[in-house]
Motif scaffolding. Structure first.
Motif, PDB file in Angstrom:
ATOM      1  N   ARG A  11      -9.814  -9.663  -8.767  1.00 28.44           N
ATOM      2  CA  ARG A  11     -10.632 -10.703  -8.820  1.00 28.44           C
ATOM      3  C   ARG A  11     -10.414 -11.220 -10.173  1.00 28.44           C
ATOM      4  N   PRO A  12     -10.844 -12.509 -10.570  1.00 27.70           N
ATOM      5  CA  PRO A  12     -10.680 -12.871 -11.975  1.00 27.70           C
ATOM      6  C   PRO A  12     -11.269 -11.896 -12.950  1.00 27.70           C
ATOM      7  N   GLY A  13     -10.719 -11.551 -13.947  1.00 23.52           N
ATOM      8  CA  GLY A  13     -11.161 -10.718 -14.890  1.00 23.52           C
ATOM      9  C   GLY A  13     -10.995  -9.223 -14.785  1.00 23.52           C
ATOM     10  N   SER A  14     -10.700  -8.821 -13.624  1.00 25.83           N
ATOM     11  CA  SER A  14     -10.329  -7.506 -13.198  1.00 25.83           C
ATOM     12  C   SER A  14      -9.194  -6.943 -14.037  1.00 25.83           C
ATOM     13  N   VAL A  35      -2.989   3.472 -10.831  1.00 26.00           N
ATOM     14  CA  VAL A  35      -3.878   2.295 -11.004  1.00 26.00           C
ATOM     15  C   VAL A  35      -3.930   1.679  -9.372  1.00 26.00           C
ATOM     16  N   ILE A  36      -5.111   1.774  -8.912  1.00 26.24           N
ATOM     17  CA  ILE A  36      -5.547   1.373  -7.593  1.00 26.24           C
ATOM     18  C   ILE A  36      -5.777   0.007  -7.438  1.00 26.24           C
ATOM     19  N   VAL A  37      -5.247  -0.870  -6.923  1.00 32.20           N
ATOM     20  CA  VAL A  37      -5.782  -2.287  -6.695  1.00 32.20           C
ATOM     21  C   VAL A  37      -6.148  -2.382  -5.242  1.00 32.20           C
ATOM     22  N   ASN A  38      -7.641  -2.752  -5.167  1.00 33.72           N
ATOM     23  CA  ASN A  38      -8.303  -2.688  -4.004  1.00 33.72           C
ATOM     24  C   ASN A  38      -8.762  -3.977  -3.582  1.00 33.72           C
ATOM     25  N   GLN A  39      -8.941  -4.260  -2.115  1.00 35.90           N
ATOM     26  CA  GLN A  39      -9.522  -5.175  -1.626  1.00 35.90           C
ATOM     27  C   GLN A  39      -8.369  -6.389  -1.809  1.00 35.90           C
ATOM     28  N   VAL A  40      -7.218  -6.261  -1.532  1.00 41.20           N
ATOM     29  CA  VAL A  40      -6.151  -7.442  -1.588  1.00 41.20           C
ATOM     30  C   VAL A  40      -6.282  -8.015  -0.375  1.00 41.20           C
ATOM     31  N   VAL A  41      -6.340  -9.153  -0.047  1.00 38.77           N
ATOM     32  CA  VAL A  41      -6.333 -10.088   0.993  1.00 38.77           C
ATOM     33  C   VAL A  41      -4.915 -10.621   1.617  1.00 38.77           C
ATOM     34  N   VAL A  81      -1.518  -0.539  -3.992  1.00 39.01           N
ATOM     35  CA  VAL A  81      -2.123  -1.775  -3.530  1.00 39.01           C
ATOM     36  C   VAL A  81      -2.627  -1.392  -2.198  1.00 39.01           C
ATOM     37  N   MET A  82      -4.178  -1.633  -2.210  1.00 32.49           N
ATOM     38  CA  MET A  82      -4.977  -1.524  -0.823  1.00 32.49           C
ATOM     39  C   MET A  82      -5.394  -2.620  -0.237  1.00 32.49           C
ATOM     40  N   PRO A  83      -5.243  -2.855   1.082  1.00 32.34           N
ATOM     41  CA  PRO A  83      -5.904  -4.020   1.503  1.00 32.34           C
ATOM     42  C   PRO A  83      -7.263  -4.180   1.764  1.00 32.34           C
ATOM     43  N   LEU A  84      -7.934  -5.357   1.853  1.00 28.11           N
ATOM     44  CA  LEU A  84      -9.361  -5.589   2.042  1.00 28.11           C
ATOM     45  C   LEU A  84      -9.154  -5.334   3.616  1.00 28.11           C
TER      46      LEU A  84
END
Length: 120
Positions: A11-14, A35-41, A81-84
């Motif tokens: 999200r912005p700022g992350s 680095v795990i990027v979480n909640q990607v749409v 990268v992990m999906p929402l």
């Protein structure tokens, strides 16, 4: 010293928050390699391949910009990268499934987030 993962929803700022965290951990002599990027749409698409939800498509487009920045900034890190998901990760079975996805992230160009949880 043992390694640690930095995990943030996209999200912005992350990106700024992640960079500050990694710098602080480095100051404390704590290695960070993941680095795990979480909640990607990943928006659902219709049979013609068109995004079926305008809001989801807009969110995905915004997140894609941040994903590109993360890829450039953390080229020496293991970025996952992990999906929402369509429901909360709660309970032993969902935690095990989520853990399996962390080890072997799904190829979201080949499936929908709904496909990931089909047999539940």
């Amino acid at each position: 010293s043992s390694g640690i993962n930095a995990e943030w929803p996209l999200r912005p700022g992350s990106l700024y928050e992640t960079e500050r965290l990694i710098q602080r951990l480095t100051e404390l002599d704590i290695d960070t390699h993941n680095v795990i990027v979480n909640q990607v749409v990943y928006p659902d698409k219709d049979k013609e391949g068109n995004v079926s939800c305008g809001l989801c498509g807009a969110r995905h487009k915004m997140q894609s910009k941040y994903l590109d920045q993360i890829t450039d900034l953390y080229e020496d890190f293991n970025v996952t990268v992990m999906p929402l998901l369509p429901r909360e990760v709660k309970g032993v079975a969902m935690l095990q499934r989520y853990g399996a996805m962390l080890k072997d992230p799904p190829n979201m160009t080949e499936c929908s987030v709904h496909d990931l949880l089909k047999d539940e």
